[in-house]
Design an enzyme around this catalytic site. Structure first.
Site, PDB file in Angstrom:
ATOM      1  N   MET A   1     -49.750  19.270  34.212  1.00  0.00           N
ATOM      2  CA  MET A   1     -50.467  20.527  34.339  1.00  0.00           C
ATOM      3  C   MET A   1     -50.791  20.772  35.810  1.00  0.00           C
ATOM      4  O   MET A   1     -51.930  20.723  36.205  1.00  0.00           O
ATOM      5  CB  MET A   1     -51.760  20.482  33.536  1.00  0.00           C
ATOM      6  CG  MET A   1     -51.605  20.305  32.076  1.00  0.00           C
ATOM      7  SD  MET A   1     -51.215  21.873  31.326  1.00  0.00           S
ATOM      8  CE  MET A   1     -51.074  21.389  29.645  1.00  0.00           C
ATOM      9  N   PRO A   2     -49.818  20.998  36.639  1.00  0.00           N
ATOM     10  CA  PRO A   2     -50.117  21.236  38.051  1.00  0.00           C
ATOM     11  C   PRO A   2     -50.926  22.516  38.278  1.00  0.00           C
ATOM     12  O   PRO A   2     -50.674  23.541  37.654  1.00  0.00           O
ATOM     13  CB  PRO A   2     -48.730  21.369  38.689  1.00  0.00           C
ATOM     14  CG  PRO A   2     -47.813  20.654  37.772  1.00  0.00           C
ATOM     15  CD  PRO A   2     -48.372  20.895  36.407  1.00  0.00           C
ATOM     16  N   HIS A   3     -51.887  22.372  39.170  1.00  0.00           N
ATOM     17  CA  HIS A   3     -52.646  23.522  39.659  1.00  0.00           C
ATOM     18  C   HIS A   3     -52.512  23.505  41.172  1.00  0.00           C
ATOM     19  O   HIS A   3     -52.727  22.473  41.800  1.00  0.00           O
ATOM     20  CB  HIS A   3     -54.122  23.422  39.271  1.00  0.00           C
ATOM     21  CG  HIS A   3     -54.944  24.487  39.918  1.00  0.00           C
ATOM     22  ND1 HIS A   3     -54.865  25.803  39.549  1.00  0.00           N
ATOM     23  CD2 HIS A   3     -55.839  24.417  40.934  1.00  0.00           C
ATOM     24  CE1 HIS A   3     -55.700  26.516  40.307  1.00  0.00           C
ATOM     25  NE2 HIS A   3     -56.295  25.690  41.158  1.00  0.00           N
ATOM     26  N   SER A  41     -50.687  26.722  37.123  1.00  0.00           N
ATOM     27  CA  SER A  41     -51.655  27.735  37.555  1.00  0.00           C
ATOM     28  C   SER A  41     -51.698  27.722  39.081  1.00  0.00           C
ATOM     29  O   SER A  41     -51.486  26.691  39.714  1.00  0.00           O
ATOM     30  CB  SER A  41     -53.043  27.469  36.969  1.00  0.00           C
ATOM     31  OG  SER A  41     -53.499  26.181  37.294  1.00  0.00           O
TER      32      SER A  41
END
Length: 76
Positions: A1-3, A41
């Site tokens: 889940m890279p932000h 995101s």
């Protein structure tokens, strides 16, 4: 889940330009981290030059210099 959080001096970017930038950042993340688009995101945050040291450098850059993959060419 890279932000991905990008902080930058005010540039008066249009919403279309911001979206294009976010899309390109996502493309790079998908290419190298094999992430799915739905997992990504991106935050684009303007920071006034007079607030950069206090809000960005002193909090995120200076304390993490040893861990940064790309170090800035300046110190404050």
């Amino acid at each position: 889940m890279p932000h991905v959080a990008v902080k930058y001096y005010p540039r008066n970017l249009s919403e279309d330009v911001k979206q294009a930038l976010a899309n390109e950042i996502c493309d790079v993340i998908k290419k190298y981290l094999h992430s799915e688009d739905r997992a990504l995101s991106v935050a684009l945050t303007e920071v006034a030059p007079e607030r950069w040291k206090e809000e960005v450098y002193d909090v995120e850059i200076g304390p993490e210099l040893e861990n940064l993959t790309k170090k800035p060419g300046y110190t404050l």
